[in-house]
Design a protein around this motif. Structure first.
Motif, PDB file in Angstrom:
ATOM      1  N   TYR A   8      -2.268  -9.216   3.734  1.00 48.66           N
ATOM      2  CA  TYR A   8      -3.636  -8.687   3.787  1.00 48.66           C
ATOM      3  C   TYR A   8      -3.860  -7.609   2.738  1.00 48.66           C
ATOM      4  O   TYR A   8      -4.957  -7.496   2.172  1.00 48.66           O
ATOM      5  CB  TYR A   8      -3.931  -8.139   5.180  1.00 48.66           C
ATOM      6  CG  TYR A   8      -4.352  -9.194   6.174  1.00 48.66           C
ATOM      7  CD1 TYR A   8      -5.640  -9.696   6.196  1.00 48.66           C
ATOM      8  CD2 TYR A   8      -3.444  -9.699   7.100  1.00 48.66           C
ATOM      9  CE1 TYR A   8      -6.028 -10.668   7.104  1.00 48.66           C
ATOM     10  CE2 TYR A   8      -3.821 -10.669   8.015  1.00 48.66           C
ATOM     11  CZ  TYR A   8      -5.112 -11.150   8.013  1.00 48.66           C
ATOM     12  OH  TYR A   8      -5.493 -12.112   8.909  1.00 48.66           O
ATOM     13  N   LEU A   9      -2.858  -6.791   2.458  1.00 53.93           N
ATOM     14  CA  LEU A   9      -2.980  -5.785   1.409  1.00 53.93           C
ATOM     15  C   LEU A   9      -3.213  -6.449   0.059  1.00 53.93           C
ATOM     16  O   LEU A   9      -4.063  -6.003  -0.726  1.00 53.93           O
ATOM     17  CB  LEU A   9      -1.728  -4.915   1.357  1.00 53.93           C
ATOM     18  CG  LEU A   9      -1.641  -3.903   0.199  1.00 53.93           C
ATOM     19  CD1 LEU A   9      -2.826  -2.945   0.215  1.00 53.93           C
ATOM     20  CD2 LEU A   9      -0.319  -3.133   0.245  1.00 53.93           C
ATOM     21  N   ALA A  10      -2.477  -7.514  -0.231  1.00 49.46           N
ATOM     22  CA  ALA A  10      -2.656  -8.227  -1.499  1.00 49.46           C
ATOM     23  C   ALA A  10      -4.066  -8.782  -1.610  1.00 49.46           C
ATOM     24  O   ALA A  10      -4.720  -8.655  -2.654  1.00 49.46           O
ATOM     25  CB  ALA A  10      -1.627  -9.351  -1.615  1.00 49.46           C
ATOM     26  N   PHE A  27      -7.298   0.442   2.603  1.00 50.28           N
ATOM     27  CA  PHE A  27      -6.795  -0.694   3.374  1.00 50.28           C
ATOM     28  C   PHE A  27      -5.943  -0.230   4.543  1.00 50.28           C
ATOM     29  O   PHE A  27      -6.078  -0.735   5.673  1.00 50.28           O
ATOM     30  CB  PHE A  27      -5.962  -1.621   2.494  1.00 50.28           C
ATOM     31  CG  PHE A  27      -5.134  -2.596   3.284  1.00 50.28           C
ATOM     32  CD1 PHE A  27      -5.708  -3.743   3.813  1.00 50.28           C
ATOM     33  CD2 PHE A  27      -3.779  -2.350   3.547  1.00 50.28           C
ATOM     34  CE1 PHE A  27      -4.955  -4.632   4.579  1.00 50.28           C
ATOM     35  CE2 PHE A  27      -3.032  -3.228   4.305  1.00 50.28           C
ATOM     36  CZ  PHE A  27      -3.617  -4.373   4.823  1.00 50.28           C
ATOM     37  N   SER A  28      -5.053   0.725   4.307  1.00 48.22           N
ATOM     38  CA  SER A  28      -4.143   1.162   5.369  1.00 48.22           C
ATOM     39  C   SER A  28      -4.907   1.770   6.529  1.00 48.22           C
ATOM     40  O   SER A  28      -4.535   1.586   7.693  1.00 48.22           O
ATOM     41  CB  SER A  28      -3.116   2.158   4.808  1.00 48.22           C
ATOM     42  OG  SER A  28      -3.735   3.377   4.418  1.00 48.22           O
ATOM     43  N   GLY A  62       2.621   6.981   4.673  1.00 49.86           N
ATOM     44  CA  GLY A  62       2.573   7.357   6.077  1.00 49.86           C
ATOM     45  C   GLY A  62       1.691   6.454   6.912  1.00 49.86           C
ATOM     46  O   GLY A  62       2.087   6.008   8.003  1.00 49.86           O
ATOM     47  N   VAL A  63       0.475   6.149   6.413  1.00 46.70           N
ATOM     48  CA  VAL A  63      -0.453   5.336   7.199  1.00 46.70           C
ATOM     49  C   VAL A  63       0.007   3.879   7.253  1.00 46.70           C
ATOM     50  O   VAL A  63      -0.151   3.206   8.278  1.00 46.70           O
ATOM     51  CB  VAL A  63      -1.888   5.457   6.638  1.00 46.70           C
ATOM     52  CG1 VAL A  63      -2.862   4.640   7.484  1.00 46.70           C
ATOM     53  CG2 VAL A  63      -2.337   6.903   6.612  1.00 46.70           C
ATOM     54  N   LEU A  64       0.584   3.376   6.157  1.00 41.90           N
ATOM     55  CA  LEU A  64       1.119   2.013   6.188  1.00 41.90           C
ATOM     56  C   LEU A  64       2.251   1.883   7.205  1.00 41.90           C
ATOM     57  O   LEU A  64       2.313   0.906   7.961  1.00 41.90           O
ATOM     58  CB  LEU A  64       1.625   1.607   4.806  1.00 41.90           C
ATOM     59  CG  LEU A  64       0.596   1.109   3.791  1.00 41.90           C
ATOM     60  CD1 LEU A  64       1.280   0.765   2.475  1.00 41.90           C
ATOM     61  CD2 LEU A  64      -0.184  -0.092   4.312  1.00 41.90           C
ATOM     62  N   LEU A  65       3.161   2.865   7.228  1.00 47.46           N
ATOM     63  CA  LEU A  65       4.257   2.820   8.188  1.00 47.46           C
ATOM     64  C   LEU A  65       3.735   2.901   9.623  1.00 47.46           C
ATOM     65  O   LEU A  65       4.206   2.172  10.511  1.00 47.46           O
ATOM     66  CB  LEU A  65       5.239   3.965   7.911  1.00 47.46           C
ATOM     67  CG  LEU A  65       6.107   3.817   6.667  1.00 47.46           C
ATOM     68  CD1 LEU A  65       6.948   5.067   6.455  1.00 47.46           C
ATOM     69  CD2 LEU A  65       7.014   2.589   6.777  1.00 47.46           C
ATOM     70  N   LEU A  66       2.751   3.765   9.845  1.00 44.00           N
ATOM     71  CA  LEU A  66       2.152   3.848  11.176  1.00 44.00           C
ATOM     72  C   LEU A  66       1.497   2.521  11.545  1.00 44.00           C
ATOM     73  O   LEU A  66       1.607   2.058  12.691  1.00 44.00           O
ATOM     74  CB  LEU A  66       1.125   4.979  11.209  1.00 44.00           C
ATOM     75  CG  LEU A  66       0.397   5.197  12.539  1.00 44.00           C
ATOM     76  CD1 LEU A  66       1.398   5.511  13.651  1.00 44.00           C
ATOM     77  CD2 LEU A  66      -0.637   6.307  12.406  1.00 44.00           C
TER      78      LEU A  66
END
Length: 264
Positions: free
Chosen positions: A104-106, A157-158, A243-247
């Motif tokens: 989805y990020l891509a 996105f995140s 941080g937000v991606l990991l969360l």
């Protein structure tokens, strides 16, 4: 990386099919750019010709660049994942041999690249013709600006990914999505520069990832943040993204464990 690049291209091609919508969006962005530039210049004039380091020209430039970036970073809505969770289609994403967040990020980056070309250029061209643009004469701010824009899109996105994941627990998401739009619109610098905020609101904004979405890229592109200051801005963006991606990964994994889809 090869797979990621392929997914970015596919995201670009997907959004390139909506030509009339893109043209309408470009017109709307340009009109709102004219309105915002006029209001910004008026506010600076009422403040005595300078406000928090912005004069009339740099204020107008800020307004035009924000309008050029507002579609690529996607301030207003992204609920694709939430709809798939609600309908159960996310089970297909979980069955595919690639990470959903990665995919989805891509696609989000591919959409951003497409949106920047037809919807970002018209506001900048209008700004150059109507008010003029105060832009750096050296290439470094633009090179760093590209990195900052990519980080800004990724941070957006995140945040949207995390908001969409509430669909695992909530049935009606319009309230959550609307709250995020309001918070992002105010705290990202979309309405006015974050540098104009009173101290308490600037502190609140700094405790969120939202300024990294719009304010940070504009500061880097216009060389308001130069040298080590620009690198510091990029570092803050990268930290929020990580941080937000990991969360988001943790929340997605928790939601997927409780997911029940009819049929299995």
């Amino acid at each position: 990386m090869r797979l990621f690049a392929t997914l970015v291209v596919l995201g670009f091609r997907r959004w390139s099919t909506y030509r009339l919508a893109t043209a309408a969006g470009a017109f709307t962005n340009t009109v709102f750019g004219l309105i915002k530039a006029s209001i910004t210049m008026g506010a600076i004039g009422a403040a005595g010709g300078e406000l928090a380091g912005y004069d009339a020209l740099t204020g107008a430039t800020y307004a035009w660049i924000v309008q050029a970036l507002v579609a690529p970073v996607n301030v207003f809505n992204w609920n694709e994942l939430a709809l798939r969770i609600r309908d159960g289609d996310v089970a297909v994403d979980l069955a595919r041999p690639l990470d959903p967040q990665f995919a989805y990020l891509a696609g989000f980056l591919g959409r951003a690249i497409h949106q920047f070309i037809p919807r970002g250029a018209p506001p900048l061209l209008a700004g150059a013709l109507v008010t003029g643009l105060a832009l750096p004469a050296t290439p470094l701010p633009y090179a760093l600006g590209v990195v900052s824009i990519v980080l800004g899109v990724s941070v957006s996105f995140s945040v949207w990914w995390l908001v969409n994941l509430t669909a695992f627990w909530l049935i009606e998401l319009r309230g959550v999505l609307t709250l995020n739009v309001v918070a992002m619109g105010i705290l990202s610098g979309l309405v006015i520069p974050v540098h104009w905020f009173p101290g308490w609101l600037a502190t609140v904004a700094a405790l969120t990832p939202y300024p990294s979405i719009l304010q940070a890229p504009v500061d880097v592109i216009t060389a308001r943040a130069e040298g080590t200051a620009a690198l510091g801005v990029l570092a803050v963006q990268a930290a929020w993204l990580t941080g937000v991606l990991l969360l988001g990964r943790l929340v997605f994994a928790r939601g997927a464990r409780k997911l029940v889809v009819q049929g299995g």
